[in-house]
Motif scaffolding. Structure first.
Motif, PDB file in Angstrom:
ATOM      1  N   PHE A  62      -7.818  23.421  -8.402  1.00  0.00           N
ATOM      2  CA  PHE A  62      -7.417  22.022  -8.338  1.00  0.00           C
ATOM      3  C   PHE A  62      -8.471  21.190  -7.617  1.00  0.00           C
ATOM      4  N   ILE A  63      -8.947  21.675  -6.468  1.00  0.00           N
ATOM      5  CA  ILE A  63      -9.923  20.924  -5.669  1.00  0.00           C
ATOM      6  C   ILE A  63     -11.209  20.686  -6.475  1.00  0.00           C
ATOM      7  N   ILE A  64     -11.700  21.737  -7.109  1.00  0.00           N
ATOM      8  CA  ILE A  64     -12.940  21.616  -7.890  1.00  0.00           C
ATOM      9  C   ILE A  64     -12.774  20.607  -9.015  1.00  0.00           C
ATOM     10  N   ASP A  65     -11.691  20.750  -9.774  1.00  0.00           N
ATOM     11  CA  ASP A  65     -11.472  19.845 -10.898  1.00  0.00           C
ATOM     12  C   ASP A  65     -11.320  18.402 -10.443  1.00  0.00           C
ATOM     13  N   PHE A  66     -10.576  18.216  -9.355  1.00  0.00           N
ATOM     14  CA  PHE A  66     -10.351  16.853  -8.881  1.00  0.00           C
ATOM     15  C   PHE A  66     -11.645  16.228  -8.375  1.00  0.00           C
ATOM     16  N   ILE A  67     -12.418  16.961  -7.595  1.00  0.00           N
ATOM     17  CA  ILE A  67     -13.679  16.432  -7.069  1.00  0.00           C
ATOM     18  C   ILE A  67     -14.624  16.063  -8.209  1.00  0.00           C
ATOM     19  N   GLN A  68     -14.744  16.939  -9.196  1.00  0.00           N
ATOM     20  CA  GLN A  68     -15.658  16.662 -10.294  1.00  0.00           C
ATOM     21  C   GLN A  68     -15.196  15.459 -11.121  1.00  0.00           C
ATOM     22  N   ALA A  69     -13.878  15.324 -11.314  1.00  0.00           N
ATOM     23  CA  ALA A  69     -13.368  14.181 -12.062  1.00  0.00           C
ATOM     24  C   ALA A  69     -13.620  12.877 -11.306  1.00  0.00           C
ATOM     25  N   LEU A 112     -11.202  10.013  -0.043  1.00  0.00           N
ATOM     26  CA  LEU A 112      -9.914  10.269  -0.684  1.00  0.00           C
ATOM     27  C   LEU A 112      -8.754  10.281   0.313  1.00  0.00           C
ATOM     28  N   THR A 113      -9.049  10.041   1.590  1.00  0.00           N
ATOM     29  CA  THR A 113      -8.002  10.086   2.621  1.00  0.00           C
ATOM     30  C   THR A 113      -6.787   9.228   2.270  1.00  0.00           C
ATOM     31  N   PRO A 114      -6.951   7.978   1.828  1.00  0.00           N
ATOM     32  CA  PRO A 114      -5.765   7.159   1.524  1.00  0.00           C
ATOM     33  C   PRO A 114      -4.911   7.710   0.393  1.00  0.00           C
ATOM     34  N   GLU A 115      -5.471   8.573  -0.448  1.00  0.00           N
ATOM     35  CA  GLU A 115      -4.715   9.116  -1.573  1.00  0.00           C
ATOM     36  C   GLU A 115      -3.946  10.380  -1.204  1.00  0.00           C
ATOM     37  N   PHE A 116      -4.468  11.155  -0.271  1.00  0.00           N
ATOM     38  CA  PHE A 116      -3.845  12.440   0.062  1.00  0.00           C
ATOM     39  C   PHE A 116      -3.166  12.450   1.433  1.00  0.00           C
ATOM     40  N   ILE A 117      -3.408  11.447   2.239  1.00  0.00           N
ATOM     41  CA  ILE A 117      -2.741  11.357   3.541  1.00  0.00           C
ATOM     42  C   ILE A 117      -2.037  10.011   3.587  1.00  0.00           C
ATOM     43  N   THR A 118      -0.749  10.015   3.325  1.00  0.00           N
ATOM     44  CA  THR A 118       0.007   8.780   3.189  1.00  0.00           C
ATOM     45  C   THR A 118       1.235   8.791   4.086  1.00  0.00           C
ATOM     46  N   PHE A 119       1.495   7.669   4.734  1.00  0.00           N
ATOM     47  CA  PHE A 119       2.679   7.545   5.570  1.00  0.00           C
ATOM     48  C   PHE A 119       3.856   7.138   4.687  1.00  0.00           C
ATOM     49  N   PRO A 120       5.066   7.659   4.964  1.00  0.00           N
ATOM     50  CA  PRO A 120       6.227   7.305   4.127  1.00  0.00           C
ATOM     51  C   PRO A 120       6.619   5.845   4.292  1.00  0.00           C
ATOM     52  N   ASN A 121       6.255   5.026   3.340  1.00  0.00           N
ATOM     53  CA  ASN A 121       6.479   3.584   3.450  1.00  0.00           C
ATOM     54  C   ASN A 121       7.830   3.125   2.907  1.00  0.00           C
ATOM     55  N   VAL A 171      -7.763  16.160   4.499  1.00  0.00           N
ATOM     56  CA  VAL A 171      -7.382  16.052   3.091  1.00  0.00           C
ATOM     57  C   VAL A 171      -7.154  17.447   2.510  1.00  0.00           C
ATOM     58  N   LEU A 172      -8.079  18.363   2.782  1.00  0.00           N
ATOM     59  CA  LEU A 172      -7.950  19.734   2.284  1.00  0.00           C
ATOM     60  C   LEU A 172      -6.734  20.438   2.885  1.00  0.00           C
ATOM     61  N   HIS A 173      -6.404  20.113   4.138  1.00  0.00           N
ATOM     62  CA  HIS A 173      -5.212  20.687   4.772  1.00  0.00           C
ATOM     63  C   HIS A 173      -3.964  20.324   3.970  1.00  0.00           C
ATOM     64  N   ASN A 174      -3.813  19.053   3.613  1.00  0.00           N
ATOM     65  CA  ASN A 174      -2.633  18.634   2.855  1.00  0.00           C
ATOM     66  C   ASN A 174      -2.584  19.267   1.472  1.00  0.00           C
ATOM     67  N   ILE A 175      -3.749  19.414   0.846  1.00  0.00           N
ATOM     68  CA  ILE A 175      -3.787  20.066  -0.468  1.00  0.00           C
ATOM     69  C   ILE A 175      -3.390  21.537  -0.335  1.00  0.00           C
ATOM     70  N   SER A 176      -3.897  22.205   0.687  1.00  0.00           N
ATOM     71  CA  SER A 176      -3.561  23.622   0.889  1.00  0.00           C
ATOM     72  C   SER A 176      -2.073  23.796   1.175  1.00  0.00           C
ATOM     73  N   LYS A 177      -1.467  22.817   1.863  1.00  0.00           N
ATOM     74  CA  LYS A 177      -0.024  22.875   2.109  1.00  0.00           C
ATOM     75  C   LYS A 177       0.738  22.749   0.788  1.00  0.00           C
ATOM     76  N   LYS A 178       0.242  21.902  -0.099  1.00  0.00           N
ATOM     77  CA  LYS A 178       0.894  21.701  -1.393  1.00  0.00           C
ATOM     78  C   LYS A 178       0.894  22.989  -2.199  1.00  0.00           C
ATOM     79  N   PHE A 179      -0.139  23.802  -2.040  1.00  0.00           N
ATOM     80  CA  PHE A 179      -0.251  25.054  -2.779  1.00  0.00           C
ATOM     81  C   PHE A 179       0.229  26.259  -1.959  1.00  0.00           C
ATOM     82  N   SER A 180       0.845  26.008  -0.797  1.00  0.00           N
ATOM     83  CA  SER A 180       1.400  27.074   0.050  1.00  0.00           C
ATOM     84  C   SER A 180       0.380  28.173   0.339  1.00  0.00           C
TER      85      SER A 180
END
Length: 395
Positions: A74-81, A142-151, A325-334
């Motif tokens: 996921f990380i590779i594909d997203f970064i390249q896109a 990419l911080t604003p896209e992957f680290i978001t406060f519940p608004n 950012v990578l921390h939140n992605i890794s949490k998403k993938f457990s």
């Protein structure tokens, strides 16, 4: 969740629209259930076998990158896109091939670029270093896209319910902590970098939810900066001051006494009832969870252990945000934590500025006292509390 559902699906759609996700990856992500551990034993599709990632075994990925295959894909594909969308002068556009991105991820995980990794990826050190810089900049952006406060109200109530289930404290939407990273500061500025544990550091203000997902990361500054000053000058602090997030609380350290919307322990001299004692215990259980969250960050991304020589906080802010950012992605993938995971020591409170002494009436402090009496005056035995047992299992 640290990443709203709609945003997460938008990210997937972005990948699929650009045709960079292979069938295996898009299926794994779109059908992902948050609490289910992704399987690492699924067969690899034909396109994956011929990729750089496909040529690396799971043991290598876990040992040197601290991430699993699905997360890395996921990380590779997203970064390249995303990289293809960014505008660079053609003569200065770095090469973010799959191997180069993997090299950058290995640097975050190890804090260096071992020859064993670059040799396996078949790239030289110079190319790998350039990849680290380019990848770090892109991830930081990419911080604003992957680290978001519940608004939204529903997102805030979802976060608050999770904290209430753990501790019994209502209307808490996050835990506020300060991540400290060792540095060697400029000689003339050493004093301002000394933190409350006595070493030189850069500090970053972090808010996270009950599951350890990061909600907010900002205010990279010298480790000796008073916490109340960091909070009051942060964007999230100003948002709370104008009730942008409603009548909710953030759990914070005693250093933040009197800061609006920050729920701190009851001062020893003000403890008049058993309810206050029980509240302080519940507060400590939540606040101490920063040991696990920050320990997870530093164990998975060992570049955060020590930055070495720096010229200014801004020079390292991108690296910190990239890892968050990578921390939140890794949490998403457990993704499981590395075997050498360890808790981060708690820092003693910094200088306490008694803001309350300058205020004749403090709405939030009165609300806090009422809440404590309402929710904790019937607690008889903290050791038998289901919420307490749940929190201890989490820690």
């Amino acid at each position: 969740m640290s990443l709203a559902g709609a945003l997460w699906f938008a990210v997937q759609d972005d990948l699929l629209t650009n045709g960079v996700c292979n069938n295996t990856t898009s299926s794994n992500i779109s059908n992902k259930k948050p609490d289910k551990q992704p399987s690492t034993s699924e067969p690899i599709s034909a396109p994956e076998i011929h990729s750089v990632l496909g040529g690396l075994d799971d043991h290598f990925l876990s040992r040197w990158l601290h991430l699993n295959r699905q997360c890395l894909r996921f990380i590779i594909d997203f970064i390249q896109a995303r990289f293809k969308k960014d505008i660079f002068a053609s003569s200065h556009k770095p090469n973010l091939s799959e191997a180069n991105i993997l090299a950058a991820l290995a640097y975050y995980a190890q804090g260096s670029l071992p020859n064993k990794v670059t040799d396996r990826l078949r790239i030289d050190q110079k190319t790998a270093c350039e990849a680290v810089k380019a990848t770090t900049k892109l991830l930081s952006d990419l911080t604003p896209e992957f680290i978001t406060f519940p608004n939204s109200y529903n997102d805030r109530m979802g976060a608050a319910q999770a904290f209430k289930n753990l501790s019994g404290i209502p209307h808490v939407v996050g835990v506020l902590g300060y991540l400290h990273i060792r540095v060697r500061p400029p000689v003339l500025e050493e004093r301002m970098y000394v933190n409350t544990l006595g070493y030189h550091s850069i500090m970053v203000q972090v808010i996270f939810d009950a599951d350890g997902n990061l909600f907010s990361v900002e205010q990279c500054c010298p480790g000796g900066t008073p916490e109340h000053s960091v909070w009051e000058n942060s964007d999230i602090g100003r948002q709370f001051s104008i009730f942008q997030h409603g009548h909710t609380w953030i759990i914070g350290s005693p250093s933040l006494l009197g800061c609006g919307h920050v729920l701190t322990p009851v001062e020893t001299i003000r403890i008049k009832s058993n309810a206050a004692v029980q509240f302080n215990k519940a507060h400590a259980l939540l606040y101490n969870s920063s040991q696990h969250v920050f320990g997870s960050l530093k164990s998975r991304f060992q570049c955060l252990q020590d930055f070495g020589s720096i010229q200014s906080p801004e020079s390292v802010a991108c690296m910190i945000r990239a890892c968050c950012v990578l921390h939140n992605i890794s949490k998403k993938f457990s993704v499981p934590l590395p075997a050498d995971f360890s808790l981060e020591p708690l820092h003693p409170p910094s200088e306490v500025l008694n803001i309350m002494a300058e205020q004749q009436f403090d709405y939030m402090e009165d609300t806090k006292d009422e809440m404590i009496e309402m929710f904790f005056n019937t607690t008889e035995n903290e050791d038998d509390s289901e919420a307490t047992r749940s929190m201890r299992e989490y820690l």
